[in-house]
Design an enzyme around this catalytic site. Sequence first.
Site, PDB file in Angstrom:
ATOM      1  N   MET A  62     -12.211 -11.110   0.038  1.00 41.65           N
ATOM      2  CA  MET A  62     -13.262 -10.103   0.111  1.00 41.65           C
ATOM      3  C   MET A  62     -13.059  -9.182  -1.087  1.00 41.65           C
ATOM      4  O   MET A  62     -12.019  -8.535  -1.208  1.00 41.65           O
ATOM      5  CB  MET A  62     -13.136  -9.330   1.430  1.00 41.65           C
ATOM      6  N   ARG A 102     -11.135  -5.107  10.092  1.00 39.18           N
ATOM      7  CA  ARG A 102     -10.562  -3.861  10.603  1.00 39.18           C
ATOM      8  C   ARG A 102      -9.852  -4.093  11.935  1.00 39.18           C
ATOM      9  O   ARG A 102      -8.770  -3.545  12.171  1.00 39.18           O
ATOM     10  CB  ARG A 102     -11.664  -2.803  10.730  1.00 39.18           C
ATOM     11  N   HIS A 107      -5.421   0.035   4.388  1.00 39.27           N
ATOM     12  CA  HIS A 107      -6.057  -1.279   4.445  1.00 39.27           C
ATOM     13  C   HIS A 107      -7.417  -1.235   5.148  1.00 39.27           C
ATOM     14  O   HIS A 107      -7.545  -0.677   6.227  1.00 39.27           O
ATOM     15  CB  HIS A 107      -5.127  -2.204   5.254  1.00 39.27           C
ATOM     16  N   GLU A 108      -8.425  -1.848   4.531  1.00 37.85           N
ATOM     17  CA  GLU A 108      -9.764  -1.991   5.114  1.00 37.85           C
ATOM     18  C   GLU A 108     -10.379  -0.648   5.532  1.00 37.85           C
ATOM     19  O   GLU A 108     -11.023  -0.533   6.569  1.00 37.85           O
ATOM     20  CB  GLU A 108      -9.726  -2.948   6.319  1.00 37.85           C
ATOM     21  N   GLY A 109     -10.213   0.346   4.705  1.00 40.93           N
ATOM     22  CA  GLY A 109     -10.814   1.646   4.978  1.00 40.93           C
ATOM     23  C   GLY A 109      -9.779   2.645   5.438  1.00 40.93           C
ATOM     24  O   GLY A 109      -9.142   2.467   6.470  1.00 40.93           O
TER      25      GLY A 109
END
Length: 610
Positions: free
Chosen positions: A157, A313, A457-459
């Site tokens: 991603m 997430r 990670h991821e936001g």
Amino acid sequence: MSLRPTLDFLLYDWLDAAALNGRARFADHSRETFDAVLDTCERIAREKYAPHNRTVDTQEPHFDGEKVVLPQATHDAHAAFVESGMLAAAQDYDIGGMQLPYTVQAAANAFFAKASVSIGSNMLTSGNANLLMVHGTELQKEVFALNEFSGRWAGTMCLSEPQAGSSLSDVATRAVPDGPDFESDPLGPRYRLTGHKMWISSGDHELTENIVHIVLAKIPDAEGKLVPGTRGISLFIVPKRMVDVQGQLTGERNDVALAGLNHKLGWRGTTNTLLNFGEGKYPVGGRAGAIGYLVGQPGKGLHCMFHMMNEARIAIGMAATMLGMAGYEASLAYAKQRPQGRPAGPAGKDAAKPQVRIIEHADVRRMLLAQKSYCEGSLALQLYCARLVDEQKTADASTADEARLLLEVLTPIAKSWPSEWCLEANSLAIQVHGGYGYTRDFPVEQYWRDNRLNMIHEGTHGIQAADLLGRKVLMEEGRGMALLAARIADTARRAAAVPSLAAHAKALGEALAQVGAATKAAWSTGDPKEALANAVPYMQAFGHTVLAWIWLDVAHRSLGGDPAASAPATVGRLAAASYFFHYELPTIGAWLNVVETRDPVCAQLPEEAF
């Protein structure tokens, strides 16, 4: 101790996963088939992952000038994971899947995260493929997604850029049509991409014959300019190596070049890369520009990408949970065998007596119980969210819609809460080990390093908090929040009838009311700047309330109608629930106070005063 009994209780006794077999999609399954999957994954994790967790931490990926080199252990673990079929576990039979409930798949993947999160369970590959199964064309599914599910190819991603980490509106990667006939390519409208992406996990390696990058880029307007903001952001499939419509490699490299490897505090076994798209190092057809195939409609890239981001997430929440669990188990084992100190009696300590094991000291027990409450509570939350995924996909229309909304509200908590509090569990695991915990003689320092990434990670935490208070609790006129409140209230009502849980039920009801009042107060002026200034404390209080609810529901089910249940596992779960209600839930008042008053001290402090 073993993870398996806890998983079995949560899956079968609490969530009643076996009941899913009554639905048409899962009719071929039974508890026996679920157990067989768990057995297989537990064995692979034990044999191929756990023994090499330290190896992949110390033998970091490196670039030899031609390719990225990983330890042989990583190749072996990846091959075993692919052979297990877990990449496509929840997919349809006709594409090689097992049609397993996602609840079972999530539980099975927990073994890999606990054994070595740094080797990983290929969450980006499955997330990438799942996105394409929803938003891709039939040929994109066949050529790209199915080859990812089979393990032949891997996926990534690609969102962040050096100048635009989490600020997707500032994405500067460009995608221009590849010639006048760009729309005629059978793999999708064909574009040339130029730009730079950063923090790309598994962005380059030799574990698979190809890597499928899912890339956010902007299509310029008629004047060749990039539109400011998120308008114009589109999503593209950019393979590392070019392929034909049969999914075979053509022998030509796409213009995607490794610009460097990031050397991280933790997760060192997973390559983390900077990638250059379209710099001309690998020209396609004699021209610079990475070939990308449009996914979905132009300008709708974020809509498509959030399908993958939300899945990632929840996966990060599980990774954080299992790292916390690994540290808990290690520190519990250490506390049971490490002699140190003597208990104080009425006459003081008797130095002539032998030392006691440190688990006999009250403060060590406090630290162990804190870890247990954080990690087992988080695991229950992750599996609850996984069950909502199954409800969304297979339940009747009304139940499925409720599951969708609940999942929207809970996703920021499922990601952020474990990444903060299971990290705290890792810190406590180091503390239980004392000075030894700070050394590489014991694994707990690595668990902490690996887990520290998950708050980013991821936001980041701030992004999750703004999403929760700024969007999720307000969406559809607060219906998701109301659904969650109703479920929390129902648990409190049932628990109130059990004498040993009645005080917890009362405390949960009061916490829910506090969160509701703070939500209204935060938005009372209608000014997002004021409302969101203390979004993180709001999320912390919200998360603690959710975890208190989870623990109360688990405790109620643990008693099973017998308020005097005395099995050690039940006693442990009830103690962890009590710890959470006595030590953790009372802290929400301070967090919610600054939310309710819209305390401005952080937002308004002049820069020079820092």
